[in-house]
Enzyme design. Sequence first.
Site, PDB file in Angstrom:
ATOM      1  N   ASP A 154     -10.591  10.179   3.557  1.00  0.00           N
ATOM      2  CA  ASP A 154     -11.510  11.264   3.225  1.00  0.00           C
ATOM      3  C   ASP A 154     -11.201  12.444   4.121  1.00  0.00           C
ATOM      4  O   ASP A 154     -10.626  12.263   5.194  1.00  0.00           O
ATOM      5  CB  ASP A 154     -12.949  10.843   3.563  1.00  0.00           C
ATOM      6  N   ASP A 212     -17.165   6.239   1.584  1.00  0.00           N
ATOM      7  CA  ASP A 212     -18.496   6.157   2.185  1.00  0.00           C
ATOM      8  C   ASP A 212     -19.613   6.020   1.164  1.00  0.00           C
ATOM      9  O   ASP A 212     -20.686   5.553   1.472  1.00  0.00           O
ATOM     10  CB  ASP A 212     -18.754   7.359   3.118  1.00  0.00           C
ATOM     11  N   ASP A 269     -17.775   4.257  -4.131  1.00  0.00           N
ATOM     12  CA  ASP A 269     -16.455   3.986  -3.563  1.00  0.00           C
ATOM     13  C   ASP A 269     -16.182   2.493  -3.453  1.00  0.00           C
ATOM     14  O   ASP A 269     -15.043   2.080  -3.222  1.00  0.00           O
ATOM     15  CB  ASP A 269     -16.347   4.600  -2.152  1.00  0.00           C
TER      16      ASP A 269
END
Length: 890
Positions: A335, A632, A636
């Site tokens: 990310d 997160d 996901d």
Amino acid sequence: MPLSPPLPAVPAPHALPADAVLAALDVDPGAGLDRDAVAARRRRFGENALRAPGGPGPLRRLAGQFLQPLVLLLLAAAAASFFLGHLLDGGVICAVVAVNAALGYAQEAKAVTALAALSRTMVATAETLREGAFTVIPAAELVPGDIVRLRAGDRVPADMRLLAAKSLRIDESALTGESVPADKVAAPVAADAPLAERACLAFAATAVAHGAGSGVVVATGHDAEIGRIADLTAGADALATPLTRAIARFSTVLLAAILALAGVCFAVGVWRGEPAQAMFMAAVALAVGAIPEGLPAAVTVILAIGVSRMAARKAVIRHLPAVETLGSTTVVCSDKTGTLTVNRMTATEALAGGALWRLTDGAFAPDAPASGDGPAREALEALLAGATLCNAAVLTDTADGFAGDPTEAALLAAARAAGLDPERVRAAHPRLAEEPFDAARMCMSTLHARPDGPGRVLCVKGATEAVLALCGENGREPAFAADVRRAAEAMAGRGLRVLAVARRELPPEVAAIEDALRRGGLAFLGLAALLDPPRPEAVPAVAACRRAGVMVKMITGDHKATAAAIAAQLGLGEAGAPIAAATGADIDAAPEADLPGLAARTQVFARVAPEQKLRLVRALQSLGHVVAMTGDGVNDAPALRQADIGVAMGRGGTEAAKEAADMVLTDDNFATIAAAVEEGRGVFDNLVKFLVWTLPTNLGEGLVVLCAVLFGLPLPMSPGQILWINMTTAGSLGLMLAFEPREPGIMERPPRDPRRPILGWALARRVTLMGLLLLAASFGLYEWELAAGGSEAQARTVAVNVFVAMGAAYLLSCRSLSRPALSLPLSGNPYVLWGMAGAMLLQLAFTYAPPLRDVFGAAAIGAASWLRVGGAAVAGFCVMEAEKALYRRA
Ligand code: ATP
């Protein structure tokens, strides 16, 4: 507070109005339970937890130590020895089996405790109303009557009767098997509604997929629906990893081979006319010696030590195999926000009223002074007022300076810099409804009362394209969209995170946000651009990964240009080449066959939705990559499960993501992933070192017995003595290699290919050479002892001591598989010295202490014999070091 009888069972809470449930549970909806009520209920209902997950209990684990093929074989050998009248040998084998089982049990128990302790560091929590305030408490402390808030990403901590629900959807697949999240409401349903239709209940262990809500706990622990599902608690195999399983399989094959060899050994001996009994004992000795019995337990211990090393570097391993897999990771998909960047945002630019504004030294100034302060400043204020209303953060006096989403807090700070008072703006527009930020829709919306009349104001902020889409009519974007998009691109190109804001005034009858959004036609207020710099430690970590042959890819919900600019600052691209970036839409558009190529050559994936993450992981895996993927959000979870290493954020991540992950970063930091990869490589190195150290002992022992029988010589070691060697050296010497520090340059070499055998040809050659040296030395010194007038017991004692002494010297050599042993400072791993001292004491006891000596059939030996043993150890060490030097040069 004495509890009245209705507790715990509120009959059919789904059929009662919320007030009735609260009354039955004797709880004040405004203040929650008080301390006394909590204590009383805790005593009555116990902890809100299910019994510790599966896993075999202590008795079964102990039994497991005996129910291994080798141990059963040993027990059979002991029984046969007793039967043949070899009481001593039989007794020794039994004693050794018992000690071995106890040691194996203790090692395993330690690994289990260490893992359990780590999993306890990640306690699920619940935001609970008690004594008038919401606080975050461990979910295990919940009692019936507690009022709990739920948000997207939470795991529902207990069975609850919902009191409020805003677009609340809960994934109940854990309970009902239904994969589509169920819509939840606060209104009661029919008393006989089936479980899946009880829309006003939230069940423990299900996951909030969307929206927010609150509820009162009606059942905890085993009283909850999930507690009734008997086989829920999986994970019994927590200590098995691909490697331990591979080793267990290898041991079984080896066992069969060795049993066959032992049979041949027995047959050859008897055929040559040797007494059958002696040949039987030789066959037993061969089997006992050649099998690396402690191997699986030792591997588990080494991995568990790796787990605690990683925890010290802020990476909590949830599944043991991850330790192994980390070492072979070839791609890390990370990310952006908070992992590669600091997640501390500051507004630096704004576009409002046709002018570009820059925020410097705490004040806004127009970029081109000609645009003046007139209407444009009003436009700037309108933009920031909109961003303040459509905002759930608050500015505080705490160290962080805010509570809530950093993106939103930065907008509040910008509003202040423009001279607005966020609290006053909010007070003037009471909020009526809120649709929180949704990463899939990429926007947030709020509905407010107008300060000056009965109407409503809808505020929306989000990604430029999402907001522009709401500004048009009849599904068409407004005419100025192209200009706005160009301005947003330019801001993003400078690495800024861009948010657009729009609003619309609506008649008073509009009460639902969905309704308001459907009307479209919002007035575009402008753009705000936020700076979120790269984490300083991420830059060297990315460089380290690249040197280590690990590709780093950024996967983000943010704009492509923003992501690419940050990626360039992080050094994600190929030297001298621009960053290769693609969007989620590109992933969707790519035909299945082209996706792996796209995934491999692209460094930045922007505007990516969770299901596209899943496709990316699969595409990379199809190329043979070992993929670590961060995540997160609730959505996901599938990508985290699919990845070889699913990585969740400990601070910012949802419970659902943590549960799906193999590793949790307690600091949400990319550098921690790089550190975990480094540790993973170190652990694997140590495992290989352990194997290279331990296998020659088994090979040597097997060869000793085989040669004795084939050449008709007396056996230089009894089965009991062989067992003694295996048992004492693995624990006192071999395991010390688990504490070896990482090799220098460990991150300069390519990742290990998991399909390659653990020991290549070069190391197999080393193991064979050391096995042959042990054979030669033990036979040679055994014969020498006899020739020098020693008894058979003394000669056997020498042979045993040769094995242990050479093993100890070879241990020093195995501290590194490539560097010279003498170049390794002992301070790097003092355990090696402790282990050698321990082994020496054990050998002195074996040689001189009457009870041990007599049981194992040993005898005291003289100084000259010790000198020869020492000489063999030094010679063995030198030969192995010379071989290492050759290997190094090759
Ligand atoms: P990642 O954490 O995956 O690297 P990210 O956090 O940058 O990505 P998202 O949070 O999904 O990405 O944000 C995507 C876009 O949504 C941003 O570019 C921004 O325009 C918008 N956005 C982000 N946060 C908010 C918010 N709180 N309210 C409204 N819009 C937001």
